[in-house]
Design an enzyme around this catalytic site. Structure first.
Site, PDB file in Angstrom:
ATOM      1  N   CYS A   1      -5.973   2.352  -4.718  1.00 51.75           N
ATOM      2  CA  CYS A   1      -5.333   2.786  -3.516  1.00 51.75           C
ATOM      3  C   CYS A   1      -6.574   3.901  -3.255  1.00 51.75           C
ATOM      4  O   CYS A   1      -6.175   4.935  -3.564  1.00 51.75           O
ATOM      5  CB  CYS A   1      -3.912   3.443  -3.870  1.00 51.75           C
ATOM      6  SG  CYS A   1      -3.017   4.085  -2.234  1.00 51.75           S
TER       7      CYS A   1
ATOM      8  N   CYS B   1       0.894  -1.266  -0.101  1.00 52.49           N
ATOM      9  CA  CYS B   1      -0.085  -0.145  -0.005  1.00 52.49           C
ATOM     10  C   CYS B   1       0.864   1.320  -0.042  1.00 52.49           C
ATOM     11  O   CYS B   1       1.120   2.063   0.978  1.00 52.49           O
ATOM     12  CB  CYS B   1      -0.889   0.007   1.100  1.00 52.49           C
ATOM     13  SG  CYS B   1      -2.261   1.258   0.874  1.00 52.49           S
TER      14      CYS B   1
END
Ligand code: UQ1
Length: 452
Positions: free
Chosen positions: A376, A197
């Site tokens: 994201c 991430c």
């Protein structure tokens, strides 16, 4: 020494040698019996491993799928930024592993310590040898907090001012640090390594900035983002939206700056300019959010047969099949495919890998192809989010028929309120294949310039 004493000693020695041999014999025979066989071995019960085990164990005969996973708990890691900002509690991100591993699969609660793809075998921490027809590597990656001198020490100080959302061990310290800081420098970092991430290191910074504003201390705190990367975000379309946010909110961004040491006694963070390695900066912090360097797990990285030069599994980026060992596939963060490492990427990979494994088991050609999709949700505060979605070429691949390079409450609501249920009830049981279907359905509403 009398003859009788010598005799007794010899007798004891003999006995102990005998019992040693007996013990050896017993343990070898135990090891020999510690063998398992399966059609599909899934190593790791993270997001990708659970989804694959669920899909395959419901299709194949009972007992065909083994899941190798040592942990008791499964964490929904995309929630960690929200926990760091005090919007969720750690317990909400956590389920018992026994509840997320599919019932039709056999769970072996051990760690994989050795991979031997030539003999189709994985060895576990207790020495068990598991042979498989197909191996799915879903180990995730490893957090190397110990690679930054002083960092683990700083993170172990009770109620300290160094925190990190990346580990369940340290995530709660983040919200405490946001509350405790009164003035001075709040420093946020991004390491010189692959990162899971990759948006998270700056999401927590935007949340912190918003928190400081809300608690009337923003004007006493300087915020700096020191990233080892040469860009603020890898996808230009979204980076172009993030730069003005940093500017407007008075956040200083330093590119190519890597955290190399923490001196908790002096509240000093030491950074290196990656373009001019001789340039070292000492920065005083009142609060430091540190993101550790990450790598493939050591047990995986040491198997040179399986991994590429980065230590991650050497798969074809479209089929997700190993380039040499055709019965090996990788999903999620452990894969060497050049996508962004996010749960959404694992979700999009899962139907491709499933289809390709079924084809492989039936001796057919592999038709499934992964396009590198990753998503994201860039949370930029307590009520705003830019939902970044993109492919291997770093081109936007957006689901919704509205420009997603803007901060929106709708995307924040989706990230905070809808995604956790989608994860627990759809992704882990193997029903969520990423948003491609939804994107295609919604594309009829795409008008004007939006191209996917
Ligand atoms: C997604 O598929 C996913 O995986 C489960 C996430 O991780 C939790 C996400 O955050 C997002 C945004 C997606 C993509 C889903 C949609 C509906 C755009």
């Amino acid at each position: 020494m009398s003859a009788s004493v010598i005799f007794v000693n010899k007798f004891h020695q003999l006995l102990s040698v005998r019992s040693l041999n007996a013990a050896r014999y017993l343990s070898t025979s135990k090891l020999c019996s510690q063998k398992e066989e399966c059609k599909v071995l899934v190593v790791g019960a993270g997001s990708g491993g659970c989804a694959m085990a669920a899909k395959l164990s419901s299709k194949l005969d009972k007992g065909s799928v083994i899941v190798l996973e040592p942990a008791d708990k499964h964490y929904y890691q995309p929630m960690f930024t929200l926990i760091g900002g005090g919007m969720k509690r750690l317990e909400q991100s956590c389920r018992s592993m026994s509840d997320v591993i599919p019932k039709n699969a056999k769970w072996i609660k051990e760690k994989a310590i050795e991979f031997d793809p030539k003999s189709n075998t994985v060895t576990t921490s207790s020495g068990k040898k598991i042979t498989y027809d197909v191996l799915i590597v879903g180990t995730g990656l490893q957090l190397n907090y110990n690679k930054v001198p002083g960092l683990e020490e700083a993170l172990s100080i009770p109620n300290g001012n160094v925190c990190s959302i990346y580990s369940p061990k340290y995530v709660d310290r983040t919200y405490e640090a946001l509350q405790n800081i009164k003035e001075g420098n709040a420093i946020f970092t991004f390491p010189a390594s692959p990162v899971k991430c990759p948006g998270a290191p700056q999401k927590i910074m935007y949340i912190a900035e918003h928190y400081f504003r809300r608690s009337n201390k923003r004007n006493k705190i300087n915020i700096t983002y020191n990233t080892a990367l040469p860009v603020l975000f890898g996808v230009k379309y979204y980076a172009d939206a993030l730069w003005p946010i940093c500017k407007e909110r008075n956040i200083k961004v330093n590119l190519r700056r890597n955290l190399i040491e923490v001196r908790p006694n002096e509240n000093l963070a030491i950074f290196q300019n990656l373009d001019k390695p001789e340039e070292i900066f000492e920065e005083k912090y009142s609060m430091l959010h540190a993101v550790p360097p990450m790598s493939a797990p050591d047990e995986l990285a040491k198997c040179t047969e399986l991994v590429n030069e980065t230590g991650f599994v050497d798969v074809d980026k479209n089929t997700m099949q190993h380039v040499r060992h055709k019965n090996v596939f990788a999903i999620g963060d452990s894969s060497g495919s050049p996508n962004s490492k996010t749960a959404a990427a694992a979700a999009a990979q899962s139907p491709v890998i499933y289809k390709n494994i079924i084809a492989f088991l039936n001796g057919k050609d592999l038709k499934g192809s992964y396009d590198g999709y990753a998503s994201c949700p860039l949370v930029t505060g307590y009520n705003r989010c830019i939902l970044a979605e993109f492919d291997y070429d770093l081109n936007p691949l957006e689901t919704f028929p509205i420009p997603q390079n803007k901060e929106r409450y709708s995307m924040f609501f989706m990230k905070k309120e809808l995604m956790p249920s989608l994860y627990w009830h759809m992704m882990l049981p193997g029903y969520w294949n990423g948003p491609a279907l939804m994107r295609n359905a919604l594309s009829v509403f795409n008008i004007g310039t939006k191209k996917n």
